[in-house]
Write a protein that holds these residues in place. Sequence first.
Motif, PDB file in Angstrom:
ATOM      1  N   ALA A  92       0.828  -1.209   0.000  1.00 58.23           N
ATOM      2  CA  ALA A  92       0.000   0.000   0.000  1.00 58.23           C
ATOM      3  C   ALA A  92       0.861   1.258   0.000  1.00 58.23           C
ATOM      4  O   ALA A  92       0.579   2.233  -0.703  1.00 58.23           O
ATOM      5  CB  ALA A  92      -0.931  -0.007   1.205  1.00 58.23           C
ATOM      6  N   VAL A  93       1.947   1.225   0.798  1.00 55.84           N
ATOM      7  CA  VAL A  93       2.856   2.374   0.847  1.00 55.84           C
ATOM      8  C   VAL A  93       3.652   2.483  -0.451  1.00 55.84           C
ATOM      9  O   VAL A  93       3.748   3.561  -1.055  1.00 55.84           O
ATOM     10  CB  VAL A  93       3.797   2.260   2.058  1.00 55.84           C
ATOM     11  CG1 VAL A  93       4.898   3.329   1.996  1.00 55.84           C
ATOM     12  CG2 VAL A  93       3.005   2.394   3.348  1.00 55.84           C
ATOM     13  N   ALA A  94       4.222   1.360  -0.909  1.00 51.78           N
ATOM     14  CA  ALA A  94       5.059   1.388  -2.111  1.00 51.78           C
ATOM     15  C   ALA A  94       4.267   1.826  -3.336  1.00 51.78           C
ATOM     16  O   ALA A  94       4.780   2.563  -4.189  1.00 51.78           O
ATOM     17  CB  ALA A  94       5.662   0.007  -2.346  1.00 51.78           C
ATOM     18  N   ALA A  95       3.020   1.390  -3.428  1.00 55.26           N
ATOM     19  CA  ALA A  95       2.195   1.698  -4.601  1.00 55.26           C
ATOM     20  C   ALA A  95       1.559   3.075  -4.528  1.00 55.26           C
ATOM     21  O   ALA A  95       0.884   3.488  -5.479  1.00 55.26           O
ATOM     22  CB  ALA A  95       1.110   0.624  -4.754  1.00 55.26           C
ATOM     23  N   GLY A  96       1.737   3.776  -3.416  1.00 56.22           N
ATOM     24  CA  GLY A  96       1.177   5.116  -3.300  1.00 56.22           C
ATOM     25  C   GLY A  96      -0.280   5.144  -2.881  1.00 56.22           C
ATOM     26  O   GLY A  96      -0.943   6.170  -3.026  1.00 56.22           O
ATOM     27  N   LEU A  97      -0.788   4.042  -2.347  1.00 55.30           N
ATOM     28  CA  LEU A  97      -2.178   4.019  -1.896  1.00 55.30           C
ATOM     29  C   LEU A  97      -2.344   4.706  -0.544  1.00 55.30           C
ATOM     30  O   LEU A  97      -3.440   5.147  -0.202  1.00 55.30           O
ATOM     31  CB  LEU A  97      -2.672   2.572  -1.799  1.00 55.30           C
ATOM     32  CG  LEU A  97      -2.587   1.742  -3.084  1.00 55.30           C
ATOM     33  CD1 LEU A  97      -3.049   0.312  -2.817  1.00 55.30           C
ATOM     34  CD2 LEU A  97      -3.430   2.377  -4.183  1.00 55.30           C
ATOM     35  N   ALA A  98      -1.266   4.775   0.228  1.00 53.37           N
ATOM     36  CA  ALA A  98      -1.266   5.437   1.530  1.00 53.37           C
ATOM     37  C   ALA A  98       0.163   5.840   1.857  1.00 53.37           C
ATOM     38  O   ALA A  98       1.097   5.130   1.495  1.00 53.37           O
ATOM     39  CB  ALA A  98      -1.798   4.495   2.615  1.00 53.37           C
ATOM     40  N   PRO A  99       0.356   6.973   2.531  1.00 53.13           N
ATOM     41  CA  PRO A  99       1.728   7.377   2.866  1.00 53.13           C
ATOM     42  C   PRO A  99       2.313   6.605   4.037  1.00 53.13           C
ATOM     43  O   PRO A  99       3.523   6.513   4.174  1.00 53.13           O
ATOM     44  CB  PRO A  99       1.582   8.856   3.214  1.00 53.13           C
ATOM     45  CG  PRO A  99       0.175   8.984   3.707  1.00 53.13           C
ATOM     46  CD  PRO A  99      -0.636   8.001   2.917  1.00 53.13           C
ATOM     47  N   LEU A 100       1.455   6.053   4.883  1.00 55.01           N
ATOM     48  CA  LEU A 100       1.890   5.375   6.090  1.00 55.01           C
ATOM     49  C   LEU A 100       1.086   4.097   6.270  1.00 55.01           C
ATOM     50  O   LEU A 100      -0.072   4.030   5.862  1.00 55.01           O
ATOM     51  CB  LEU A 100       1.666   6.255   7.332  1.00 55.01           C
ATOM     52  CG  LEU A 100       2.235   7.672   7.311  1.00 55.01           C
ATOM     53  CD1 LEU A 100       1.688   8.470   8.484  1.00 55.01           C
ATOM     54  CD2 LEU A 100       3.752   7.652   7.340  1.00 55.01           C
ATOM     55  N   ALA A 101       1.701   3.090   6.897  1.00 56.84           N
ATOM     56  CA  ALA A 101       0.985   1.857   7.198  1.00 56.84           C
ATOM     57  C   ALA A 101       1.586   1.232   8.449  1.00 56.84           C
ATOM     58  O   ALA A 101       2.725   1.514   8.824  1.00 56.84           O
ATOM     59  CB  ALA A 101       1.060   0.871   6.033  1.00 56.84           C
ATOM     60  N   VAL A 102       0.804   0.370   9.080  1.00 54.34           N
ATOM     61  CA  VAL A 102       1.261  -0.381  10.239  1.00 54.34           C
ATOM     62  C   VAL A 102       1.410  -1.843   9.833  1.00 54.34           C
ATOM     63  O   VAL A 102       0.528  -2.411   9.186  1.00 54.34           O
ATOM     64  CB  VAL A 102       0.262  -0.261  11.411  1.00 54.34           C
ATOM     65  CG1 VAL A 102       0.702  -1.135  12.585  1.00 54.34           C
ATOM     66  CG2 VAL A 102       0.138   1.194  11.847  1.00 54.34           C
ATOM     67  N   GLY A 103       2.527  -2.430  10.192  1.00 53.93           N
ATOM     68  CA  GLY A 103       2.727  -3.853  10.011  1.00 53.93           C
ATOM     69  C   GLY A 103       2.951  -4.512  11.354  1.00 53.93           C
ATOM     70  O   GLY A 103       3.066  -3.836  12.381  1.00 53.93           O
ATOM     71  N   THR A 104       2.987  -5.830  11.376  1.00 51.08           N
ATOM     72  CA  THR A 104       3.378  -6.550  12.588  1.00 51.08           C
ATOM     73  C   THR A 104       4.457  -7.559  12.226  1.00 51.08           C
ATOM     74  O   THR A 104       4.512  -8.041  11.100  1.00 51.08           O
ATOM     75  CB  THR A 104       2.199  -7.278  13.258  1.00 51.08           C
ATOM     76  OG1 THR A 104       1.728  -8.317  12.398  1.00 51.08           O
ATOM     77  CG2 THR A 104       1.067  -6.320  13.570  1.00 51.08           C
TER      78      THR A 104
END
Length: 395
Positions: A65-77
């Motif tokens: 999502a971040v790499a493709a430009g769908l969102a500037p920030l994301a949370v992973g675990t």
Amino acid sequence: PDDAFHVAALRDAGAVILAKANLSEWANFRSTRSSSGWSGLGGQTKNPYVLDRNPCGSSSGSAVAVAAGLAPLAVGTETDGSIVCPAGVNGIVGIKPTVGLVSRDGIIPIAHTQDTAGPMARSVRDAVLLLEAMAAPDPSDPAASDHPERVEYRAVLDADALEGATAGIWRGYTGAGRDPRVEALLDEVVSVLDGLGATLVDPFDFEVPEGADDGEWEVLKYEFKADLERYLADSGVDPSVDTLAELVEFNRAHAETSMPWFGQEIFEMSAAKGSLTEPEYLEALEASHHAMRRTFDAALRASGVDVVVAPTNGPAWTTDWVNGDSFSVGSSMPAAVAGYPAITLPMGRIHGLPIGVSLVGRPWSEARLAAYAYALEQTLSAWRRPAFRDTPVPN
């Protein structure tokens, strides 16, 4: 039924929650032949650099999502590699914090010894912006007992942070020497570190403790059963399913949709485990978590190293639902098993596929690691926008 602790903290800081991302099925802890980025709910997540390539996992959708430009920030675990590998493979920044820095509330667990949430973003500055909001101490999380004071991580970002720092180059990572292209990129990073004024310890003298790999595997199976059943009992999600054995039976009854490509042999092995008081579990915990901390800490002290540097990943493999994942390079294990922090950022590309470099440090040293990562990022300038190609490109 409610926001997780760190999600509530993000909302309080003004974040807008867009969506939930597609996770690898059960965080890649259901089958030894799983395909990262595939889930029964979301289907297969694709790598935006080359669409037939795998996005790694288990936080696949967050990284993409971040790499493709769908969102500037994301949370992973992450339990072991699930933030840093997808971040590296998808050419972004990922921070795997010290276990306890970010609350684990709401996370479907694998193992309380190693589980953590962490930020993913296109730049170090954006990632630490997210970390600032997420890193609130959660009094209900036992791992937060040593939580430091709240840190304004952006304030420590400094392009000259590596001047005078001692960097250990770990060349004993998984797959070391098997891909000279990855080694060449690492050597370029070493040259940059030298140019930025870092003192180099190359190679960094550290070996994974004997038995730690097998010990981690046993710990994860034991803790998965105990932690997941506690989660199911407390979450109120579905009171009719509150044991791992019941999940195994559910998957068997719905195999056509839940297991069309790979099975649940890890579930079955974990379901057969006993309690966390059994000698086998305690011995495995000693051989992995405790031994890793002692060995890594001793190596840092002996060498005077402030930050350990290693490749994060090799080139992304072709997604394969029949044979599963095909990892070539990895360095996540020491930080994951010890519960220590790691940051990955882009260091280059092989045939258009991103390769990351990881920085690992002592517990609660996220501010120092972020400063080092920022300084390295400014010189490397390795991030490139994905092209959504169908096939790799010649180098």
